[in-house]
Write a protein that holds these residues in place. Structure first.
Motif, PDB file in Angstrom:
ATOM      1  N   LEU A   1     108.208  68.618  64.454  1.00 59.10           N
ATOM      2  CA  LEU A   1     107.417  68.529  63.231  1.00 59.10           C
ATOM      3  C   LEU A   1     107.796  67.328  62.389  1.00 59.10           C
ATOM      4  O   LEU A   1     107.034  66.939  61.492  1.00 59.10           O
ATOM      5  CB  LEU A   1     107.607  69.802  62.405  1.00 59.10           C
ATOM      6  CG  LEU A   1     107.100  71.110  63.018  1.00 59.10           C
ATOM      7  CD1 LEU A   1     107.521  72.290  62.154  1.00 59.10           C
ATOM      8  CD2 LEU A   1     105.590  71.083  63.182  1.00 59.10           C
ATOM      9  N   TRP A   2     108.957  66.747  62.664  1.00 65.12           N
ATOM     10  CA  TRP A   2     109.484  65.717  61.780  1.00 65.12           C
ATOM     11  C   TRP A   2     109.565  64.338  62.418  1.00 65.12           C
ATOM     12  O   TRP A   2     109.606  63.342  61.717  1.00 65.12           O
ATOM     13  CB  TRP A   2     110.892  66.132  61.308  1.00 65.12           C
ATOM     14  CG  TRP A   2     110.920  67.562  60.922  1.00 65.12           C
ATOM     15  CD1 TRP A   2     110.254  68.121  59.864  1.00 65.12           C
ATOM     16  CD2 TRP A   2     111.552  68.639  61.611  1.00 65.12           C
ATOM     17  NE1 TRP A   2     110.461  69.483  59.844  1.00 65.12           N
ATOM     18  CE2 TRP A   2     111.258  69.832  60.908  1.00 65.12           C
ATOM     19  CE3 TRP A   2     112.364  68.719  62.736  1.00 65.12           C
ATOM     20  CZ2 TRP A   2     111.739  71.078  61.303  1.00 65.12           C
ATOM     21  CZ3 TRP A   2     112.830  69.961  63.145  1.00 65.12           C
ATOM     22  CH2 TRP A   2     112.519  71.116  62.438  1.00 65.12           C
ATOM     23  N   ARG A   3     109.566  64.303  63.768  1.00 65.80           N
ATOM     24  CA  ARG A   3     109.795  63.002  64.413  1.00 65.80           C
ATOM     25  C   ARG A   3     108.722  62.614  65.419  1.00 65.80           C
ATOM     26  O   ARG A   3     108.711  61.481  65.886  1.00 65.80           O
ATOM     27  CB  ARG A   3     111.169  63.008  65.092  1.00 65.80           C
ATOM     28  CG  ARG A   3     112.302  63.243  64.109  1.00 65.80           C
ATOM     29  CD  ARG A   3     113.647  62.840  64.653  1.00 65.80           C
ATOM     30  NE  ARG A   3     114.153  63.722  65.685  1.00 65.80           N
ATOM     31  CZ  ARG A   3     115.380  63.611  66.226  1.00 65.80           C
ATOM     32  NH1 ARG A   3     116.180  62.645  65.822  1.00 65.80           N
ATOM     33  NH2 ARG A   3     115.788  64.459  67.151  1.00 65.80           N
ATOM     34  N   ASP A   4     107.817  63.536  65.752  1.00 67.45           N
ATOM     35  CA  ASP A   4     106.752  63.229  66.693  1.00 67.45           C
ATOM     36  C   ASP A   4     105.565  62.633  65.927  1.00 67.45           C
ATOM     37  O   ASP A   4     105.007  63.265  65.019  1.00 67.45           O
ATOM     38  CB  ASP A   4     106.323  64.491  67.434  1.00 67.45           C
ATOM     39  CG  ASP A   4     105.262  64.221  68.482  1.00 67.45           C
ATOM     40  OD1 ASP A   4     104.086  64.089  68.102  1.00 67.45           O
ATOM     41  OD2 ASP A   4     105.618  64.136  69.672  1.00 67.45           O
ATOM     42  N   GLY A   5     105.153  61.428  66.302  1.00 66.66           N
ATOM     43  CA  GLY A   5     104.108  60.731  65.566  1.00 66.66           C
ATOM     44  C   GLY A   5     102.782  61.460  65.553  1.00 66.66           C
ATOM     45  O   GLY A   5     102.094  61.511  64.517  1.00 66.66           O
ATOM     46  N   ASP A   6     102.374  62.035  66.690  1.00 69.20           N
ATOM     47  CA  ASP A   6     101.106  62.760  66.739  1.00 69.20           C
ATOM     48  C   ASP A   6     101.144  64.001  65.859  1.00 69.20           C
ATOM     49  O   ASP A   6     100.159  64.326  65.177  1.00 69.20           O
ATOM     50  CB  ASP A   6     100.791  63.154  68.182  1.00 69.20           C
ATOM     51  CG  ASP A   6     100.464  61.953  69.061  1.00 69.20           C
ATOM     52  OD1 ASP A   6     100.086  60.900  68.512  1.00 69.20           O
ATOM     53  OD2 ASP A   6     100.599  62.069  70.291  1.00 69.20           O
ATOM     54  N   MET A   7     102.270  64.699  65.867  1.00 71.49           N
ATOM     55  CA  MET A   7     102.390  65.879  65.013  1.00 71.49           C
ATOM     56  C   MET A   7     102.346  65.499  63.538  1.00 71.49           C
ATOM     57  O   MET A   7     101.713  66.181  62.723  1.00 71.49           O
ATOM     58  CB  MET A   7     103.681  66.634  65.328  1.00 71.49           C
ATOM     59  CG  MET A   7     103.660  67.392  66.646  1.00 71.49           C
ATOM     60  SD  MET A   7     102.352  68.647  66.729  1.00 71.49           S
ATOM     61  CE  MET A   7     102.779  69.695  65.354  1.00 71.49           C
ATOM     62  N   LEU A   8     102.993  64.417  63.184  1.00 75.83           N
ATOM     63  CA  LEU A   8     102.988  63.976  61.790  1.00 75.83           C
ATOM     64  C   LEU A   8     101.575  63.655  61.328  1.00 75.83           C
ATOM     65  O   LEU A   8     101.180  63.978  60.196  1.00 75.83           O
ATOM     66  CB  LEU A   8     103.904  62.767  61.624  1.00 75.83           C
ATOM     67  CG  LEU A   8     105.407  63.050  61.703  1.00 75.83           C
ATOM     68  CD1 LEU A   8     106.194  61.756  61.836  1.00 75.83           C
ATOM     69  CD2 LEU A   8     105.867  63.809  60.462  1.00 75.83           C
ATOM     70  N   ALA A   9     100.792  63.031  62.201  1.00 74.98           N
ATOM     71  CA  ALA A   9      99.410  62.717  61.846  1.00 74.98           C
ATOM     72  C   ALA A   9      98.598  63.992  61.640  1.00 74.98           C
ATOM     73  O   ALA A   9      97.794  64.097  60.695  1.00 74.98           O
ATOM     74  CB  ALA A   9      98.787  61.844  62.931  1.00 74.98           C
ATOM     75  N   LEU A  10      98.801  64.988  62.506  1.00 69.66           N
ATOM     76  CA  LEU A  10      98.097  66.265  62.354  1.00 69.66           C
ATOM     77  C   LEU A  10      98.525  66.973  61.068  1.00 69.66           C
ATOM     78  O   LEU A  10      97.692  67.600  60.387  1.00 69.66           O
ATOM     79  CB  LEU A  10      98.373  67.150  63.564  1.00 69.66           C
ATOM     80  CG  LEU A  10      97.676  66.742  64.875  1.00 69.66           C
ATOM     81  CD1 LEU A  10      98.274  67.506  66.052  1.00 69.66           C
ATOM     82  CD2 LEU A  10      96.173  66.976  64.780  1.00 69.66           C
ATOM     83  N   GLU A  11      99.792  66.910  60.732  1.00 67.30           N
ATOM     84  CA  GLU A  11     100.267  67.529  59.496  1.00 67.30           C
ATOM     85  C   GLU A  11      99.621  66.874  58.281  1.00 67.30           C
ATOM     86  O   GLU A  11      99.242  67.559  57.315  1.00 67.30           O
ATOM     87  CB  GLU A  11     101.789  67.428  59.423  1.00 67.30           C
ATOM     88  CG  GLU A  11     102.515  68.324  60.426  1.00 67.30           C
ATOM     89  CD  GLU A  11     104.004  68.007  60.511  1.00 67.30           C
ATOM     90  OE1 GLU A  11     104.706  68.253  59.523  1.00 67.30           O
ATOM     91  OE2 GLU A  11     104.443  67.510  61.565  1.00 67.30           O
ATOM     92  N   GLU A  12      99.527  65.567  58.296  1.00 62.05           N
ATOM     93  CA  GLU A  12      98.890  64.868  57.179  1.00 62.05           C
ATOM     94  C   GLU A  12      97.429  65.292  57.030  1.00 62.05           C
ATOM     95  O   GLU A  12      96.949  65.523  55.914  1.00 62.05           O
ATOM     96  CB  GLU A  12      98.986  63.362  57.384  1.00 62.05           C
ATOM     97  CG  GLU A  12     100.363  62.786  57.126  1.00 62.05           C
ATOM     98  CD  GLU A  12     100.351  61.264  57.149  1.00 62.05           C
ATOM     99  OE1 GLU A  12      99.611  60.686  57.976  1.00 62.05           O
ATOM    100  OE2 GLU A  12     101.087  60.669  56.349  1.00 62.05           O
ATOM    101  N   GLU A  13      96.727  65.405  58.154  1.00 60.84           N
ATOM    102  CA  GLU A  13      95.322  65.812  58.107  1.00 60.84           C
ATOM    103  C   GLU A  13      95.185  67.231  57.562  1.00 60.84           C
ATOM    104  O   GLU A  13      94.296  67.517  56.743  1.00 60.84           O
ATOM    105  CB  GLU A  13      94.706  65.725  59.510  1.00 60.84           C
ATOM    106  CG  GLU A  13      94.537  64.308  60.033  1.00 60.84           C
ATOM    107  CD  GLU A  13      94.064  64.292  61.475  1.00 60.84           C
ATOM    108  OE1 GLU A  13      93.740  65.382  62.011  1.00 60.84           O
ATOM    109  OE2 GLU A  13      94.024  63.197  62.074  1.00 60.84           O
TER     110      GLU A  13
END
Length: 610
Positions: free
Chosen positions: A119-131
């Motif tokens: 949740l904190w270091r994966d770029g794709d997950m970070l983008a989904l969290e922002e969305e």
């Protein structure tokens, strides 16, 4: 309307606001609040909360329900979220919305598509969290009863290995990134992070001292899961735990107790724990108290299938009847404006070194030292010495307490030297002889060598006072000191020095190689002897006496700073009644308290005695 923080306090529309409420799952639906949708039940529960005098509710957005596939956010679920926030507004309840809820009651309620990604270091997950954060903030960010977004309940528990491997900077960056997204869409809503006790008493990077991007610092008060020797839910330590977490968080921001409760106890014990810990936490500066939770859970779906006893921590039974804890909570809520004292500026500070909560990164490191800080807090409370917990500026304090220090840095030493140079006193106990020793210029002595514990160092004496030492309770090696410039004021039975006083600048540096606070970390040890007398003597060297005092060390006294009315919040942290006297410069008053009870003592300024 809007919520803001300033000066360590929470405000609503410019007026002081103390959040008093509960954490919430509907009893029948439990964690399936969004999929087993029952708006009538939610409205009824919220009306009950308002009727009980509560003003805040916290609930949880289970991410998998709102985003069943990556990138596809369910608009119907967003509408249900908005309905819950609006229903709370109709009941005049402020809302704390916990985003990215995956961990709940010991189980992962995880989006299948996450597939273990960070949740904190994966770029794709970070983008989904922002969305997702953007979508939620757009939906409810304009609601004037929305107090805060919580980035995720105890989110480090989603992947403990990944959390432990994450640096402080990575976690701080994650918080700042999501906070920025939320503030862009909802500029009037505060942002916080809800963390368990490992955010203070453990090495988690999700901690009170790593929350610079947040408006509120969330802490959880559950003694059964706290490290250290908390003997029972009714122990002195237990009902002081939450207020300690609050005061620790005060060193870094605005503390908010978003979960408070007890597990594995009967109704009477749960009520006693709640009344003492809630009153104390408010008196020590909490900006909010949310109790876990509103009602026992009827649902048997996850996570209750695996952990069925998690269902019975509510303030109400399954039939809706109130438990004794609800009665005691209502009493706290009714007195909250008076419990929330503004304390006068104290003369004593407990200092938090830079690395006090650092995890051991190699064989050189001794690990987290905040349990010793907790014991220092308890000793000062038992000595009735008012104090702050401070991580940075030590200006203006006459006594700075450094308990069982395991690691000290050059910036730490410069701060302590400055305290002495201006004429104040530093008390420093040793928690590690390699990296916790502050050096000969401050101590006025050198370490000769370390050795195994022996009868020769099983106690120490200061004049006629003597205290036993339990070295096995600590990670500290026994050392022998050779004084250079310091005066020896305390010795071990073998005659070697154990307490030194060294003149530094215009002040003094008091040093002991006894890990005085850490060695108390044994069940029943703290209350078995008058250990607080050592702290009273240290304060006496610095010329400091309690603002208000009493002969019962189990009784906490919180003085209020008021010109028109002298007020003391008094909490009995003992499991037995207390009949004692509170004394101060203007007089004395008798106070009788039941076990784990509290009262507010008002004394007019012209009062002499009675």
């Amino acid at each position: 309307m809007s919520f803001t923080v300033r000066g360590g306090r929470l405000f609503r529309d410019g007026q002081p606001f103390l959040a008093q409420g509960v954490d919430y799952h509907p009893s029948e639906a439990g964690c399936r609040i969004w999929t087993e949708w029952d708006p009538e039940a939610i409205a009824q529960d919220f009306a009950g909360m308002a009727g009980a005098g509560l003003n805040t509710v916290r609930f949880f957005v289970f991410w998998r329900d709102f985003e069943p596939e990556p990138g596809r956010i369910d608009k119907e679920m967003l509408g249900r979220l908005r309905h819950v926030v609006d229903t709370a507004a109709a009941a005049d309840l402020a809302c704390v919305v916990s985003l990215f809820t995956i961990w709940m009651n010991g189980q992962l309620i995880d989006p299948a598509w996450r597939e273990g990604r960070s949740l904190w270091r994966d770029g794709d997950m970070l983008a989904l969290e922002e969305e997702f954060a953007t979508a939620v903030a757009r939906e409810v960010g304009g609601c004037d009863n929305l107090l805060a977004f919580d980035l995720g309940d105890e989110i480090g528990c989603v992947d403990p290995g990944e959390a432990a491997a994450s640096t402080l900077a990575e976690v701080a960056g994650w918080q700042a990134r999501l906070a920025a997204v939320l503030r862009l869409e909802a500029p009037d809503v505060l942002v916080m992070q809800a963390n368990d006790a490992s955010g203070v008493l453990g090495p988690s990077p999700f901690g009170a001292d790593n929350s610079a991007a947040l408006d509120l610092i969330g802490v959880h008060g559950f003694p059964v899961w706290a490290p250290g020797s908390i003997e029972s839910t009714l122990s002195f330590k237990a009902t002081n735990l939450t207020s300690f977490l609050v005061r620790y968080a005060c060193a870094y921001g605005v503390p908010f107790v978003d979960e408070l409760g007890s597990y594995g106890v009967d109704d009477a014990t749960a009520a006693a724990y709640l009344r003492a810990s809630a009153a104390s936490a408010i008196g020590n500066g909490a900006s909010g108290i949310l109790v876990w939770c509103w009602q026992d859970i009827a649902s048997e779906a996850e996570p209750y299938t695996d952990r069925p006893m998690e269902r019975f921590a509510g303030l109400h039974r399954l039939d809706g009847s109130a438990k004794p804890a609800m009665r005691d909570y209502r009493r706290v809520v009714g007195a909250a404006p008076e419990l929330a004292v503004r304390r006068p500026r104290p003369s004593v500070a407990v200092y938090l070194p830079q690395w006090v909560r650092a995890a051991g990164r190699s064989y050189l490191d001794n690990g987290v030292a905040t349990v010793a800080t907790f014991f220092s807090y308890l000793l000062l409370k038992r000595a009735h010495l008012d104090f702050d917990i401070v991580a940075d500026d030590l200006a203006g304090y006459d006594l700075v307490v450094c308990p069982s220090v395991a690691h000290v840095t050059l910036p730490d030493l410069r701060k302590l030297r400055a305290v002495c140079d201006r004429g104040a006193t530093v008390y420093f106990s040793l928690g590690d002889h390699l990296h916790g020793f502050p050096g000969e210029p401050l101590v006025g002595a050198e370490i000769v060598d370390h050795s195994p514990p022996s009868d020769g160092k099983s106690a120490f004496r200061w004049d006629s006072d003597e205290w036993a030492v339990d070295w096995a309770a600590t990670r500290t090696r026994t050392t022998t000191l050779r004084p250079t410039t310091a005066e020896v004021i305390g010795r071990y039975p073998d005659g070697s020095p154990c307490l030194l006083q060294n003149r530094v600048g215009d002040g003094r540096f008091l040093f002991t190689n006894v890990p005085f606070e850490a060695q108390l970390d044994r069940p029943e040890r703290l209350t078995a002897a008058a250990w607080e007398c050592f702290y009273r003597r240290i304060a006496g060297v610095a010329g400091i006496a309690p603002v208000a005092d009493c002969p019962d060390p189990d009784v906490e006294i919180l003085p209020a700073d008021g010109a028109d009315d002298r007020r003391f919040v008094v909490v009995n942290h003992a499991a037995t009644p207390s009949d004692t006297e509170i004394s101060w410069s203007g007089g004395t008053v008798r106070v009788e308290l039941a076990a784990k009870d509290w009262t507010i003592v008002h004394v007019p300024p012209d009062r002499e005695d009675r």
